[in-house]
Design an enzyme around this catalytic site. Structure first.
Site, PDB file in Angstrom:
ATOM      1  N   ASN A  87      52.571  16.768 -45.442  1.00 34.34           N
ATOM      2  CA  ASN A  87      51.455  16.035 -44.826  1.00 34.34           C
ATOM      3  C   ASN A  87      51.179  14.740 -45.593  1.00 34.34           C
ATOM      4  OD1 ASN A  87      50.530  17.930 -46.792  1.00 34.34           O
ATOM      5  ND2 ASN A  87      48.421  17.719 -46.093  1.00 34.34           N
ATOM      6  N   CYS A  98      50.639  15.574 -40.115  1.00 39.91           N
ATOM      7  CA  CYS A  98      50.831  16.905 -40.691  1.00 39.91           C
ATOM      8  C   CYS A  98      52.262  17.048 -41.214  1.00 39.91           C
ATOM      9  CB  CYS A  98      50.599  17.974 -39.638  1.00 39.91           C
ATOM     10  SG  CYS A  98      48.901  18.093 -39.052  1.00 39.91           S
ATOM     11  N   GLU A 100      54.471  19.388 -40.574  1.00 36.79           N
ATOM     12  CA  GLU A 100      55.437  19.764 -39.530  1.00 36.79           C
ATOM     13  C   GLU A 100      55.911  18.544 -38.759  1.00 36.79           C
ATOM     14  OE1 GLU A 100      52.436  20.963 -40.192  1.00 36.79           O
ATOM     15  OE2 GLU A 100      52.103  22.920 -39.266  1.00 36.79           O
ATOM     16  N   CYS A 136      48.830  23.509 -36.606  1.00 38.06           N
ATOM     17  CA  CYS A 136      47.683  23.105 -35.785  1.00 38.06           C
ATOM     18  C   CYS A 136      48.152  22.866 -34.341  1.00 38.06           C
ATOM     19  CB  CYS A 136      47.043  21.844 -36.347  1.00 38.06           C
ATOM     20  SG  CYS A 136      47.997  20.336 -36.039  1.00 38.06           S
TER      21      CYS A 136
HETATM   22  N1  THU Z   1      47.879  19.951 -41.893  1.00 38.38           N
HETATM   23  C1  THU Z   1      49.239  20.066 -41.769  1.00 38.38           C
HETATM   24  O1  THU Z   1      50.001  19.391 -42.479  1.00 38.38           O
HETATM   25  N2  THU Z   1      49.719  20.903 -40.826  1.00 38.38           N
HETATM   26  C2  THU Z   1      48.949  21.638 -39.976  1.00 38.38           C
HETATM   27  O2  THU Z   1      49.472  22.298 -39.095  1.00 38.38           O
HETATM   28  C3  THU Z   1      47.507  21.659 -40.150  1.00 38.38           C
HETATM   29  C4  THU Z   1      46.934  20.687 -41.099  1.00 38.38           C
HETATM   30  C5  THU Z   1      47.356  19.028 -42.883  1.00 38.38           C
HETATM   31  C6  THU Z   1      46.633  17.842 -42.311  1.00 38.38           C
HETATM   32  C7  THU Z   1      45.697  17.464 -43.437  1.00 38.38           C
HETATM   33  O3  THU Z   1      46.392  16.609 -44.331  1.00 38.38           O
HETATM   34  C8  THU Z   1      45.426  18.782 -44.134  1.00 38.38           C
HETATM   35  O4  THU Z   1      46.426  19.680 -43.705  1.00 38.38           O
HETATM   36  C9  THU Z   1      44.057  19.363 -43.841  1.00 38.38           C
HETATM   37  O5  THU Z   1      43.842  19.479 -42.495  1.00 38.38           O
END
Ligand code: THU
Length: 188
Positions: A87, A98, A100, A136
Site C-alpha cells: 500500500n 492498496c 493488492e 477491501c
Molecule cells: N489497504 C490495503 O492495502 N488493502 C486493502 O484491501 C485494505 C486497505 C490499505 C489502505 C491504507 O493504506 C491502509 O490499508 C488502511 O486502510
C-alpha cells in the site's frame, strides 16, 4: 515444483426469495455456485504468502501505520514470476492505493491479464479477524478485472495470510470473495 494438492471450494446454494410489498415484489438474491476444485502447488502458495508478508515492509503507510503486502503470479506470464505490491498512502488520503491494486497494476502494466494467485498479508495484524485482513471492496472489484471469464471461469485464488498456528492461509475464488461483483458488458 512442490507437492500439488486439490482444494475444493464448496458449493454454495442459497435460494432466492421474494417478499411481496404494496409497491411490488422485493427480490432477495441468493447464491448459486457449484463446487470448484483447483490444483494448487503448496510450495508456490507458501512462497507467495511469505513474499507478501515481506513486501509489506515496503508499504508507505505514515497515516494509517497499517502495512499491507501483496504477491501474485499471473497465469499468462510464461515466466510465472512473482510480482509484489504494497500500500502506498498519500497525504490527500484519497490518492492512496492498496497493496493488492499496487501489485495488480504492475502486473497489468507488464502486459499480463489473467491472475492465477494473489496472496496478501496485513503483516502486523495477522491475528485479526478475517474481515480485517482480507481485500477491501475496491480491491475485490479490481481483482475481478483480471480473472479470465472465458474458459474455466474464475480460475484464480486469493490467499489471505494469517498467524493462526498450524494454518497456512484462507483461500477464496472471486465468486466467493465478491458475490455480485460488477460486470460491464460494453454495448456492441
Ligand atoms: N489497504 C490495503 O492495502 N488493502 C486493502 O484491501 C485494505 C486497505 C490499505 C489502505 C491504507 O493504506 C491502509 O490499508 C488502511 O486502510
Amino acid at each position: 515444483m512442490g507437492e500439488t494438492i486439490t482444494i475444493a471450494l464448496p458449493q454454495v446454494a442459497v435460494a432466492d426469495s421474494t417478499i411481496e410489498s404494496p409497491a411490488g415484489r422485493i427480490i432477495i438474491p441468493g447464491q448459486h455456485l457449484p463446487e470448484k476444485r483447483m490444483d494448487i502447488d503448496v510450495a508456490v502458495v507458501q512462497q507467495l504468502l511469505s513474499t507478501a508478508r515481506a513486501a509489506a515492509a515496503n508499504a508507505h503507510a505514515p497515516y494509517s501505520n497499517f502495512h499491507v503486502g501483496a504477491a501474485l503470479i499471473m497465469a499468462d506470464d510464461p515466466e510465472q514470476r512473482i510480482i509484489t505490491g504494497a500500500n502506498v498512502e498519500n497525504s490527500s488520503y484519497g490518492a492512496t492505493i492498496c497493496g493488492e491494486r499496487s501489485a495488480l497494476t504492475t502486473a497489468s502494466s507488464l502486459g499480463f491479464r489473467a491472475l492465477r494467485y494473489l496472496a496478501l498479508s496485513t503483516a502486523d495484524s495477522l491475528t485479526s479477524p478475517l474481515c480485517d485482513r482480507s481485500p477491501c471492496g475496491i480491491c475485490r472489484q479490481s481483482i475481478r478485472e483480471f480473472i479470465s471469464r472465458s474458459s474455466n471461469a474464475r480460475e484464480a485464488l486469493i490467499l489471505v495470510d494469517t498467524a493462526e498456528p498450524g494454518t497456512l492461509c484462507e483461500a477464496f475464488d472471486i465468486d466467493r470473495l465478491l458475490p455480485y461483483g460488477f460486470n460491464f458488458a460494453p454495448p456492441v
